[in-house]
Design a protein around this motif. Structure first.
Motif, short mmCIF file in Angstrom:
data_model
loop_
_atom_site.label_atom_id
_atom_site.label_comp_id
_atom_site.label_asym_id
_atom_site.label_seq_id
_atom_site.Cartn_x
_atom_site.Cartn_y
_atom_site.Cartn_z
N ALA A 170 17.17 3.46 -9.66
CA ALA A 170 17.89 2.34 -9.06
C ALA A 170 19.22 2.79 -8.47
O ALA A 170 19.71 2.22 -7.48
CB ALA A 170 18.13 1.25 -10.10
N SER A 171 19.81 3.82 -9.05
CA SER A 171 21.10 4.32 -8.54
C SER A 171 20.94 5.01 -7.18
O SER A 171 21.94 5.31 -6.53
CB SER A 171 21.71 5.30 -9.55
N CYS A 172 19.71 5.23 -6.76
CA CYS A 172 19.45 5.88 -5.47
C CYS A 172 19.35 4.87 -4.33
O CYS A 172 19.09 5.25 -3.19
CB CYS A 172 18.16 6.70 -5.55
N ILE A 173 19.52 3.60 -4.64
CA ILE A 173 19.50 2.55 -3.63
C ILE A 173 20.91 1.99 -3.47
O ILE A 173 21.59 1.70 -4.46
CB ILE A 173 18.53 1.42 -4.01
N SER A 174 21.34 1.84 -2.24
CA SER A 174 22.69 1.31 -2.00
C SER A 174 22.68 0.37 -0.80
O SER A 174 21.88 0.54 0.13
CB SER A 174 23.70 2.44 -1.78
N PHE A 175 23.56 -0.61 -0.83
CA PHE A 175 23.68 -1.59 0.24
C PHE A 175 24.81 -1.18 1.16
O PHE A 175 25.91 -0.87 0.73
CB PHE A 175 23.96 -2.97 -0.36
N HIS A 176 24.53 -1.20 2.47
CA HIS A 176 25.51 -0.78 3.48
C HIS A 176 25.92 -2.02 4.29
O HIS A 176 25.25 -2.38 5.27
CB HIS A 176 24.91 0.30 4.38
N SER A 177 27.00 -2.62 3.87
CA SER A 177 27.41 -3.90 4.46
C SER A 177 27.88 -3.78 5.90
O SER A 177 27.98 -4.79 6.62
CB SER A 177 28.54 -4.52 3.62
N ASP A 178 28.15 -2.56 6.35
CA ASP A 178 28.64 -2.36 7.72
C ASP A 178 27.51 -2.07 8.71
O ASP A 178 27.76 -1.86 9.89
CB ASP A 178 29.65 -1.22 7.75
N GLU A 179 26.27 -2.06 8.24
CA GLU A 179 25.15 -1.76 9.11
C GLU A 179 24.39 -3.02 9.49
O GLU A 179 24.53 -4.08 8.87
CB GLU A 179 24.19 -0.76 8.43
N LYS A 180 23.54 -2.91 10.49
CA LYS A 180 22.76 -4.04 10.98
C LYS A 180 21.48 -4.21 10.17
O LYS A 180 20.99 -3.27 9.54
CB LYS A 180 22.40 -3.84 12.46
N THR A 181 20.95 -5.41 10.22
CA THR A 181 19.61 -5.70 9.72
C THR A 181 18.69 -5.79 10.93
O THR A 181 18.90 -6.63 11.81
CB THR A 181 19.59 -7.03 8.95
N TRP A 182 17.67 -4.94 10.95
CA TRP A 182 16.78 -4.87 12.12
C TRP A 182 15.50 -5.66 11.88
O TRP A 182 14.92 -5.61 10.79
CB TRP A 182 16.44 -3.42 12.46
N PHE A 183 15.06 -6.38 12.91
CA PHE A 183 13.81 -7.14 12.84
C PHE A 183 12.76 -6.45 13.71
O PHE A 183 12.94 -6.32 14.93
CB PHE A 183 14.01 -8.57 13.35
N HIS A 184 11.69 -6.01 13.09
CA HIS A 184 10.58 -5.40 13.82
C HIS A 184 9.46 -6.43 13.92
O HIS A 184 8.92 -6.87 12.89
CB HIS A 184 10.09 -4.14 13.11
#
Length: 514
Positions: A263-277
């Motif tokens: 779980a420590s290998c997952i992180s949230f990047h609040s400055d990045e975009k969310t992409w819709f494919h």
């Protein structure tokens, strides 16, 4: 262990509809300690299957632990020897951690657990307990016996896969997984398992033998692909949300060496975009336009549909990933108050993606032409489309709909209702048009995900019932299966369970059509 509930007044209050025939099959964590060791996280618990079978107005209850390799190894050692997402285990305490780490470092991705505790997936005529690793376990839906261990990697280059597949009108199963490092590329793969396969004539063959990759999408960052828990599907499109919630592959490969959990290998990047494919099922390719929104986290899609040249998809969205932190057992044991809350509120969020729009439209012009929504989509200076959502309501999770409306425009959503605690205290029916909400709650009762079962003669979207397994913490009362009228949300009946019932995660209703 098996428990039978007969349709007697001592077990059933109200009534069990005579037309209700089939089995409600549920999955979730049921054991959080082995010997003197305990798991760190609620989502790590050993899988416990339970079922409610309905026949002639009576209910029969059964529960069994999934006899996974993980379960068997732990029981044999009388300690936790297989790592889970939030708990790293070291099988041989006498062996130096560094020597063991070299085994893990020889692979890009370590071998994961087969503790399949999240959901039940139907492939062909078979049912599988699933989590999000490359392993699923075939089960007997009647006896709950654990059968074959199936590795996705024998059929598809998928290291991780969702536990929330979709089923099309022909009964085919569509799912999505992440292929890590295949030929130097990390990509998201949409695959289909036909409803009728070679396994129909040879029960020893897995339905996955006929699995077909429909589309693969390169990850924006090859060494840090997005984590995703579910996806959306309309009649013609599949929707993947590439979240700025990233899995660091190098950290994952060295987690054991560093003595940290996955779980420590997952992180949230609040400055990045969310992409819709948006993937066209007919061409098996993503549409060319690039759509995105602000940073968010989503675990559960609600539904998606097409309307006047737009793809509309509804999700439960969060502002960050603090929900996962809340479910560490140490946090759950605390007497939490609103002041100590660490998770952002779940919001019922609607995005609208315009597929047919004026390519000459100016920057900042709203391209959404559906008058009933406030969601917007505007071209930015780079020619990409920035989508902003409509918020329909707050505080709902574990959403379900009448699945006959999956991929179609729906009106009603059934969900668990959460306030500042992460564990639901209510189940609700939400009207997406009027924004009205009906609810059911009872003192010291903790409801599981509500599941809709349609009435066989139903004509309207909400003609049917809601089923939910309720954990009761009142020592004077038993836990029970709740049955609600989906239209009025009034209680139809409840069947008490003379056993310890654990709060589960997800499940499936298997109708008896005989």
């Amino acid at each position: 262990m098996m428990y039978t509930i007969l349709g007697k007044s001592s077990y059933v209050q109200g009534c069990i509809p005579k037309w209700l025939k089939g089995t409600l099959l549920r999955n979730g964590p049921g054991k959080h300690s082995v010997g003197e060791m305990s798991y760190n996280h609620w989502f790590d618990g050993l899988s416990l299957l339970h079922s409610f079978t309905f026949k002639n107005g009576e209910v029969y209850y059964r529960s069994k632990f999934l006899r996974s390799d993980t379960y068997n190894s732990n029981m044999e050692a009388n300690r936790i020897v297989v790592s889970e997402f939030g708990t790293m285990a070291y099988p041989d305490p006498c062996k130096n951690i560094f020597s063991k780490a070299f085994t893990y470092l020889s692979h890009v991705v370590p071998e994961f657990t087969d503790n399949c505790l999240i959901n039940i997936i139907k492939f062909g005529d078979d049912y599988y307990a699933s989590s999000e690793t490359n392993f699923i376990r075939k089960i007997d839906p009647e006896s709950l016996d654990t059968l074959d261990k199936v590795d996705y990697l024998k059929y598809l280059t998928v290291n991780l896969a969702t536990s929330h597949p979709h089923y099309d009108n022909e009964g085919n199963t569509l799912n999505m997984g992440t292929s890590i490092g295949d030929k130097g590329k990390t990509k998201y793969m949409i695959f289909k398992v036909p409803s009728k396969t070679a396994a129909d004539n040879d029960k020893k063959k897995s339905p996955l033998k006929s699995a077909e990759v429909l589309c693969s999408i390169p990850a924006h960052h090859l060494l840090s692909p997005s984590y995703y828990h579910s996806f959306g599907m309309t009649e013609n499109y599949v929707i993947l949300i590439e979240l700025p919630l990233k899995l660091d592959i190098l950290k994952l490969a060295t987690a054991y060496f560093r003595g940290v959990n996955w779980a420590s290998c997952i992180s949230f990047h609040s400055d990045e975009k969310t992409w819709f494919h948006i993937v066209d099922k007919r061409t098996k390719k993503p549409v060319a336009e690039k759509f995105y929104s602000d940073a968010l986290v989503c675990y559960h899609h609600i539904n998606a549909y097409e309307e006047d040249g737009h793809v509309v998809f509804d999700i439960i969205a969060y502002k960050d990933n603090s929900l996962y932190e809340m479910f560490y057992l140490a946090n759950l044991r605390r007497d939490l108050s609103q002041e100590t809350r660490v998770t952002s509120a779940p919001t019922y969020t609607r995005f609208v993606v315009p597929l047919q729009y004026d390519k000459k439209a100016e920057v900042g012009v709203n391209l959404v032409k559906i008058p009933t929504t406030t969601a917007t989509a505007m071209k930015d200076k780079n020619g990409e489309i920035c989508c902003q959502p409509e918020i329909l309501c707050e505080g709902v999770e574990l959403p379900r709909i009448n699945y006959d409306y999956n991929g179609k425009k729906h009106r009603y959503v059934y969900a668990s209702h959460v306030e500042w605690r992460p564990i639901p205290t209510k189940i609700v029916k939400f009207n997406t048009v009027t924004k009205e909400m009906l609810s059911w709650t009872d003192d010291m009762c903790w409801p599981a995900e509500p599941l809709f079962v349609p009435h066989p003669d139903g004509k309207e979207e909400d003609d049917g019932i809601i089923l939910s397994a309720i954990v009761c913490s009142d020592p004077k009362k038993s836990s029970f299966l709740l049955i609600l009228d989906a239209k009025t949300f009034k209680e139809v009946g409840r069947a008490s369970v003379n056993a310890d019932v654990h709060l589960d995660l997800h499940g499936i209703f298997i109708p008896d059509n005989n």
